[in-house]
Design a protein around this motif. Sequence first.
Motif, mmCIF file in Angstrom:
data_model
loop_
_atom_site.group_PDB
_atom_site.id
_atom_site.type_symbol
_atom_site.label_atom_id
_atom_site.label_comp_id
_atom_site.label_asym_id
_atom_site.label_seq_id
_atom_site.Cartn_x
_atom_site.Cartn_y
_atom_site.Cartn_z
ATOM 1 N N SER A 23 11.467 117.965 6.002
ATOM 2 C CA SER A 23 12.190 116.884 4.985
ATOM 3 C C SER A 23 11.486 115.584 5.083
ATOM 4 O O SER A 23 11.460 114.717 4.329
ATOM 5 C CB SER A 23 13.650 116.408 5.183
ATOM 6 O OG SER A 23 13.882 115.840 6.491
ATOM 7 N N GLY A 24 10.776 115.407 6.334
ATOM 8 C CA GLY A 24 10.201 114.104 6.677
ATOM 9 C C GLY A 24 10.843 113.037 7.497
ATOM 10 O O GLY A 24 10.384 111.968 7.689
ATOM 11 N N ASP A 25 12.316 113.283 7.656
ATOM 12 C CA ASP A 25 13.161 112.385 8.202
ATOM 13 C C ASP A 25 13.401 112.975 9.487
ATOM 14 O O ASP A 25 14.207 114.109 9.769
ATOM 15 C CB ASP A 25 14.455 112.261 7.580
ATOM 16 C CG ASP A 25 15.258 111.562 7.998
ATOM 17 O OD1 ASP A 25 15.003 110.848 9.050
ATOM 18 O OD2 ASP A 25 16.294 110.883 7.301
ATOM 19 N N PRO A 26 12.753 112.309 10.823
ATOM 20 C CA PRO A 26 13.167 112.964 12.106
ATOM 21 C C PRO A 26 14.765 112.929 12.407
ATOM 22 O O PRO A 26 15.149 113.662 13.185
ATOM 23 C CB PRO A 26 12.361 112.101 12.846
ATOM 24 C CG PRO A 26 12.088 111.022 12.062
ATOM 25 C CD PRO A 26 11.733 111.176 10.739
ATOM 26 N N ARG A 27 15.510 112.065 11.830
ATOM 27 C CA ARG A 27 16.981 111.974 11.961
ATOM 28 C C ARG A 27 17.484 113.410 11.632
ATOM 29 O O ARG A 27 18.472 113.565 12.167
ATOM 30 C CB ARG A 27 17.447 110.665 11.169
ATOM 31 C CG ARG A 27 16.907 109.351 11.445
ATOM 32 C CD ARG A 27 17.552 108.251 10.734
ATOM 33 N NE ARG A 27 16.928 108.407 9.417
ATOM 34 C CZ ARG A 27 17.007 107.493 8.460
ATOM 35 N NH1 ARG A 27 17.603 106.485 8.659
ATOM 36 N NH2 ARG A 27 16.511 107.877 7.403
ATOM 37 N N ARG A 28 16.870 114.223 10.794
ATOM 38 C CA ARG A 28 17.703 115.161 10.609
ATOM 39 C C ARG A 28 17.746 116.311 11.576
ATOM 40 O O ARG A 28 18.734 117.063 11.455
ATOM 41 C CB ARG A 28 16.694 116.151 9.321
ATOM 42 C CG ARG A 28 16.890 115.411 8.009
ATOM 43 C CD ARG A 28 18.191 115.677 7.204
ATOM 44 N NE ARG A 28 18.123 115.289 5.975
ATOM 45 C CZ ARG A 28 17.880 116.008 4.855
ATOM 46 N NH1 ARG A 28 17.605 117.373 5.130
ATOM 47 N NH2 ARG A 28 17.957 115.554 3.685
ATOM 48 N N ILE A 29 16.880 116.316 12.423
ATOM 49 C CA ILE A 29 16.911 116.868 13.805
ATOM 50 C C ILE A 29 18.401 116.798 14.459
ATOM 51 O O ILE A 29 19.291 117.704 14.935
ATOM 52 C CB ILE A 29 15.955 116.795 14.944
ATOM 53 C CG1 ILE A 29 14.503 117.095 14.184
ATOM 54 C CG2 ILE A 29 16.187 117.650 16.028
ATOM 55 C CD1 ILE A 29 14.425 118.668 13.786
ATOM 56 N N THR A 30 18.546 115.646 14.656
ATOM 57 C CA THR A 30 19.858 115.290 15.118
ATOM 58 C C THR A 30 21.094 115.551 14.181
ATOM 59 O O THR A 30 22.267 115.875 14.627
ATOM 60 C CB THR A 30 20.005 113.631 15.597
ATOM 61 O OG1 THR A 30 18.961 113.306 16.436
ATOM 62 C CG2 THR A 30 21.505 113.286 15.982
ATOM 63 N N ASP A 31 20.751 115.213 13.126
ATOM 64 C CA ASP A 31 22.159 115.289 12.031
ATOM 65 C C ASP A 31 22.293 117.051 12.046
ATOM 66 O O ASP A 31 23.613 117.423 11.864
ATOM 67 C CB ASP A 31 21.661 115.106 10.607
ATOM 68 C CG ASP A 31 21.571 113.419 10.617
ATOM 69 O OD1 ASP A 31 22.468 112.763 11.592
ATOM 70 O OD2 ASP A 31 21.185 113.008 9.925
#
Length: 298
Positions: free
Chosen positions: A167-175
């Motif tokens: 997605s390009g958003d590293p926060r997705r890993i945590t989410d």
Amino acid sequence: MQVNWTGVFPAVATQMFEDGFIDYDMTATQIEALIDAGVDGLVMLGSVGENTALEMDEKIAVLKLAVDLTKGRIPVLSGVAETTTAAAIKYAQKCEDLGANGLMLLPGMIYTADTRENLEHFRAVAAKTSLPIMIYNNPGAYRVDIKPEEFNQLADVKNLVAIKESSGDPRRITDIYNACGDRFVLFCGMDDLVMETQVLGAVGWISGFTDAFPKESVGLWKLLSEGKYTEALAIYRWFAPVLHMDVHAKLVQYIKLAQAMTGVGKEYVRAPRLTLVGEERETITKIIQKAIDTRPSV
């Protein structure tokens, strides 16, 4: 062989002649170079493999080449990127017959599915094969974004085992972890987020520029997986200008030009893609050449 869902899995380019026909010999040479560099698996026929530009018989021939050549040394996955669910099922079953070890499943191509349709596509394909499947989420390229809570709706499908998060958003890993726990194995799917996402919990990397810089990519991942972040950061900063090109619409042309410049492939692509010319070619060549000239020792 079973897939050990960790490490560097290059998205292998399908090598071409100048006329756009597949160069199977160079594809084989490239695969051997990747294995020699120590990659952990191969993803054939993904976006970098020009999946959607190939005919079905060509895809089968490329995948068979990879399976026969690797001889079980490392797992071989195939991208599944068809325009209908029925076609995706048919190809997935052919992959299983050919001896592939797993699949990287994309949403249906061309039509932009809604959430219900997209999740049903993944369920339907998974139900018709016993192979383990990595779901590929790349909303920038394919216009379908699978949200973390939507992955959780697929948790009951046993052979959906991994996620390539692009997605390009590293926060997705945590989410995703917060939504699904450790149900899915998480892979970085964008080259220029490999360090950020590994720190956050990604245990593997589906990489495009490993095709051109295999030893450096494997070395970078090794340092990251060992927690040697200071050494890894130095390599990552050297690599970053090149890795940024992995998220461009012309990533295939950029990766293949880099392969030609590093001696592990050819730059030729299949139309409607065209090789680079003019100012764009000069700009990309300079970035790649600087990386070659300043290669770190790994």
